[in-house]
Design a protein around this motif. Structure first.
Motif, short mmCIF file in Angstrom:
data_model
loop_
_atom_site.label_atom_id
_atom_site.label_comp_id
_atom_site.label_asym_id
_atom_site.label_seq_id
_atom_site.Cartn_x
_atom_site.Cartn_y
_atom_site.Cartn_z
N GLN A 1 -3.02 -10.04 -2.94
CA GLN A 1 -4.15 -9.88 -3.48
C GLN A 1 -4.82 -11.17 -3.35
N VAL A 2 -5.93 -11.49 -3.07
CA VAL A 2 -6.66 -12.57 -2.79
C VAL A 2 -8.24 -12.36 -3.66
N ARG A 3 -8.69 -13.46 -4.02
CA ARG A 3 -10.10 -13.50 -4.62
C ARG A 3 -10.86 -13.55 -3.39
N ASP A 4 -12.23 -12.56 -3.50
CA ASP A 4 -13.24 -12.60 -2.50
C ASP A 4 -13.98 -13.94 -2.83
N GLU A 5 -14.19 -14.48 -1.82
CA GLU A 5 -14.93 -15.80 -1.83
C GLU A 5 -16.39 -15.72 -2.00
N GLU A 6 -17.01 -14.35 -1.54
CA GLU A 6 -18.12 -14.22 -1.70
C GLU A 6 -18.77 -13.54 -3.06
N ASP A 7 -17.69 -12.93 -3.68
CA ASP A 7 -17.82 -12.44 -5.13
C ASP A 7 -16.46 -12.54 -5.99
N ARG A 8 -16.21 -13.55 -6.50
CA ARG A 8 -15.01 -13.99 -7.24
C ARG A 8 -14.49 -12.89 -8.41
N ARG A 9 -15.37 -11.86 -8.68
CA ARG A 9 -14.93 -10.85 -9.33
C ARG A 9 -14.11 -9.90 -8.78
N ARG A 10 -14.32 -9.81 -7.68
CA ARG A 10 -13.44 -9.00 -6.61
C ARG A 10 -12.00 -9.46 -5.96
N THR A 11 -10.97 -8.55 -5.89
CA THR A 11 -9.88 -8.92 -5.49
C THR A 11 -9.57 -8.17 -4.15
N LEU A 12 -9.42 -8.87 -3.23
CA LEU A 12 -9.21 -8.04 -1.87
C LEU A 12 -7.57 -7.88 -1.65
N LEU A 13 -7.52 -6.62 -1.31
CA LEU A 13 -6.01 -6.40 -0.96
C LEU A 13 -5.69 -6.19 0.39
N SER A 14 -4.41 -6.54 0.71
CA SER A 14 -3.73 -6.42 2.22
C SER A 14 -2.50 -6.21 2.02
N LEU A 15 -1.57 -5.71 3.13
CA LEU A 15 -0.40 -5.38 3.26
C LEU A 15 0.21 -6.81 3.46
N THR A 16 1.37 -7.02 2.99
CA THR A 16 2.29 -8.27 3.31
C THR A 16 2.99 -7.85 4.55
N ASP A 17 3.74 -8.58 5.22
CA ASP A 17 4.70 -8.67 6.31
C ASP A 17 5.59 -7.46 5.92
N GLU A 18 6.31 -7.61 4.64
CA GLU A 18 7.25 -6.60 4.19
C GLU A 18 6.52 -5.22 3.95
N GLY A 19 5.39 -5.30 3.60
CA GLY A 19 4.67 -3.93 3.38
C GLY A 19 4.39 -3.22 4.56
N ALA A 20 4.00 -4.00 5.79
CA ALA A 20 3.78 -3.43 7.05
C ALA A 20 5.10 -2.89 7.59
N GLU A 21 6.27 -3.68 7.32
CA GLU A 21 7.58 -3.31 7.71
C GLU A 21 7.98 -1.97 7.01
N LEU A 22 7.71 -1.61 5.81
CA LEU A 22 7.93 -0.48 4.92
C LEU A 22 7.13 0.65 5.20
N LEU A 23 5.89 0.55 5.64
CA LEU A 23 5.08 1.52 6.19
C LEU A 23 5.49 2.06 7.51
N ASP A 24 5.68 1.16 8.29
CA ASP A 24 6.32 1.62 9.81
C ASP A 24 7.61 2.34 9.62
N SER A 25 8.61 2.02 8.44
CA SER A 25 9.63 2.87 8.13
C SER A 25 9.30 4.09 7.76
N LEU A 26 8.24 4.19 6.95
CA LEU A 26 7.94 5.76 6.58
C LEU A 26 7.36 6.65 7.42
N ILE A 27 6.39 6.17 8.36
CA ILE A 27 5.63 6.72 9.09
C ILE A 27 6.27 8.05 9.73
N GLY A 28 7.34 7.74 10.38
CA GLY A 28 7.96 8.77 11.05
C GLY A 28 8.66 9.99 10.06
N PRO A 29 9.25 9.57 9.12
CA PRO A 29 9.89 10.56 8.42
C PRO A 29 8.48 11.25 7.61
#
Length: 149
Positions: A82-110
């Motif tokens: 989670q990071v604060r939006d530089e244009e609107d400090r009230r908003r928090t922007l969300l992204s996958l971490t590397d660990e999150g991307a690896e987890l997602l990759d492991s779940l997609i096939g099943p």
């Protein structure tokens, strides 16, 4: 004597039962730790990195309080950043971490496997129609704010 429905013909009951089957398959074949709702959040963040929670709730068709809980849990496990939006400090922007991307990759096939298993319960010529029907039912509340029932 009270009137009673024939539950085996009642759409709401059948949808609930189908969800129970999906949840059981998910738990047995995909993950005991990550729910299908958490998977939807991870998958959406992979497709649309840098979105806020309100947008995430809309894209996953989950209410904002559920998304808040899921994001908090996934952040604690270092799957989401989670990071604060530089244009609107009230908003928090969300992204996958590397660990999150690896987890997602492991779940997609099943996840794809159980989706196919559910579709395989239907005759081949009815599968696309069934998915279309479910989309139609699911879209009935597309105009609602998703803040709860």
């Amino acid at each position: 004597m009270a009137r009673a429905l024939e539950l085996h013909n009642y759409v709401g009951h059948l949808i609930r039962r189908a969800e129970q089957v999906h949840t059981s398959l998910w738990y047995r074949h995909v993950s005991r730790e990550i729910t299908s709702q958490q998977f939807a959040v991870l998958n959406t963040l992979s497709r649309d990195p840098g979105i806020d929670q309100r947008t995430l709730a809309r894209l996953t068709s989950l209410d904002r309080s559920t998304v808040n809980h899921i994001v908090r849990r996934l952040t604690e496990h270092h799957y989401v950043s989670q990071v604060r939006d530089e244009e609107d400090r009230r908003r928090t922007l969300l992204s996958l971490t590397d660990e999150g991307a690896e987890l997602l990759d492991s779940l997609i096939g099943p996840a794809e496997d159980i989706n196919q298993k559910l579709l395989d319960a239907l005759p081949r010529e009815e599968r696309q129609l069934a998915v279309g029907i479910l989309r139609s039912i699911a879209s009935l509340d597309d105009e609602s704010p998703h803040d709860g029932p």
